[in-house]
Design a protein around this motif. Structure first.
Motif, PDB file in Angstrom:
ATOM      1  N   ASP A  26      51.913  36.125  53.678  1.00 23.13           N
ATOM      2  CA  ASP A  26      52.570  37.428  53.605  1.00 23.13           C
ATOM      3  C   ASP A  26      53.265  37.497  52.255  1.00 23.13           C
ATOM      4  O   ASP A  26      54.290  36.854  52.041  1.00 23.13           O
ATOM      5  CB  ASP A  26      53.567  37.573  54.745  1.00 23.13           C
ATOM      6  N   CYS A  27      52.698  38.243  51.347  1.00 23.77           N
ATOM      7  CA  CYS A  27      53.226  38.325  49.978  1.00 23.77           C
ATOM      8  C   CYS A  27      54.528  39.121  49.892  1.00 23.77           C
ATOM      9  O   CYS A  27      55.237  39.043  48.893  1.00 23.77           O
ATOM     10  CB  CYS A  27      52.184  38.943  49.056  1.00 23.77           C
ATOM     11  N   LEU A  33      54.468  37.906  42.275  1.00 22.62           N
ATOM     12  CA  LEU A  33      53.061  38.213  41.987  1.00 22.62           C
ATOM     13  C   LEU A  33      52.488  39.280  42.918  1.00 22.62           C
ATOM     14  O   LEU A  33      51.328  39.663  42.771  1.00 22.62           O
ATOM     15  CB  LEU A  33      52.214  36.949  42.109  1.00 22.62           C
ATOM     16  N   HIS A  34      53.290  39.738  43.859  1.00 18.81           N
ATOM     17  CA  HIS A  34      52.832  40.706  44.859  1.00 18.81           C
ATOM     18  C   HIS A  34      52.069  41.860  44.203  1.00 18.81           C
ATOM     19  O   HIS A  34      52.529  42.478  43.262  1.00 18.81           O
ATOM     20  CB  HIS A  34      54.044  41.234  45.640  1.00 18.81           C
ATOM     21  N   GLY A  58      45.799  36.998  42.201  1.00 22.67           N
ATOM     22  CA  GLY A  58      44.377  36.768  42.456  1.00 22.67           C
ATOM     23  C   GLY A  58      44.123  35.889  43.671  1.00 22.67           C
ATOM     24  O   GLY A  58      42.985  35.750  44.110  1.00 22.67           O
ATOM     25  N   LEU A  59      45.169  35.283  44.234  1.00 18.57           N
ATOM     26  CA  LEU A  59      44.994  34.382  45.370  1.00 18.57           C
ATOM     27  C   LEU A  59      44.822  35.124  46.691  1.00 18.57           C
ATOM     28  O   LEU A  59      43.938  34.788  47.485  1.00 18.57           O
ATOM     29  CB  LEU A  59      46.191  33.424  45.472  1.00 18.57           C
ATOM     30  N   LYS A  60      45.623  36.133  46.939  1.00 18.15           N
ATOM     31  CA  LYS A  60      45.598  36.833  48.227  1.00 18.15           C
ATOM     32  C   LYS A  60      44.214  37.373  48.583  1.00 18.15           C
ATOM     33  O   LYS A  60      43.749  37.163  49.710  1.00 18.15           O
ATOM     34  CB  LYS A  60      46.637  37.969  48.228  1.00 18.15           C
ATOM     35  N   PRO A  61      43.496  38.040  47.664  1.00 22.99           N
ATOM     36  CA  PRO A  61      42.161  38.533  48.031  1.00 22.99           C
ATOM     37  C   PRO A  61      41.193  37.398  48.383  1.00 22.99           C
ATOM     38  O   PRO A  61      40.342  37.561  49.257  1.00 22.99           O
ATOM     39  CB  PRO A  61      41.675  39.283  46.791  1.00 22.99           C
ATOM     40  N   LEU A  62      41.341  36.261  47.723  1.00 25.10           N
ATOM     41  CA  LEU A  62      40.477  35.118  48.028  1.00 25.10           C
ATOM     42  C   LEU A  62      40.784  34.548  49.407  1.00 25.10           C
ATOM     43  O   LEU A  62      39.867  34.190  50.163  1.00 25.10           O
ATOM     44  CB  LEU A  62      40.635  34.032  46.958  1.00 25.10           C
ATOM     45  N   LEU A  63      42.058  34.492  49.761  1.00 29.36           N
ATOM     46  CA  LEU A  63      42.432  34.019  51.090  1.00 29.36           C
ATOM     47  C   LEU A  63      41.968  34.995  52.166  1.00 29.36           C
ATOM     48  O   LEU A  63      41.503  34.580  53.226  1.00 29.36           O
ATOM     49  CB  LEU A  63      43.945  33.809  51.172  1.00 29.36           C
ATOM     50  N   ASP A  64      42.084  36.281  51.895  1.00 31.89           N
ATOM     51  CA  ASP A  64      41.593  37.291  52.846  1.00 31.89           C
ATOM     52  C   ASP A  64      40.086  37.155  53.054  1.00 31.89           C
ATOM     53  O   ASP A  64      39.594  37.250  54.183  1.00 31.89           O
ATOM     54  CB  ASP A  64      41.933  38.700  52.362  1.00 31.89           C
TER      55      ASP A  64
END
Length: 150
Positions: free
Chosen positions: A94-95, A102-103, A107-113
């Protein structure tokens, strides 16, 4: 990724109910029986079973001779959908909380999704029936016999 205890218990209940067919048991499967066999809190398991029943995955019968049963054959339940629902479809991170600098620019959140979507897609290729291997069935039958003998 680690599944919550709620999901773990929900899956255990569903797997336990796969063996054997209800008409092959002399007594109905109860929450107390499952809690004792898996050595988990009966109170917590009641909450899990209530949720499973609300989803229409299990049917419950109250009173003497009452208990639990799967609402559909095990092949009806897609594992990815079961886990998605039990987990509440929460993101891996949860950003927004705690706030991340970085919210919305990370570039990490889309990869984790994407990885989470792949995880669920892989599980959706399997059903609850696929968890019912010969070894699993042997263990569950042994656990169920304890209730008859005990």
């Amino acid at each position: 990724m680690q599944l919550t205890r709620f999901t773990d218990f929900g899956l255990r209940v569903l797997m336990y109910l796969c063996t054997p067919a209800p008409d092959q048991r002399e007594q109905a499967v109860t929450v107390a029986e499952i809690a004792e066999r898996f050595e988990v809190s009966r109170h917590h398991l009641n909450k899990v079973v209530q949720f499973l029943a609300q989803q229409g995955w299990v049917v419950t019968t109250r009173g003497k001779g009452g208990g639990l049963a799967l609402a559909q054959p095990p092949s009806h339940y897609r594992l990815g959908q079961l886990i998605r629902t039990l987990e509440g479809e929460l993101p891996l991170i949860d950003c927004a909380e705690p706030p991340c600098a970085l919210h919305r620019r990370c570039g990490l959140k889309p990869l984790l999704d994407e990885a989470l979507d792949a995880f669920y897609a892989a599980l959706d290729a399997h059903t609850l029936a696929d968890t019912h291997t010969a070894k699993t069935q042997q263990v569950i039958l042994r656990l169920q016999r304890k209730s008859v003998a005990g």
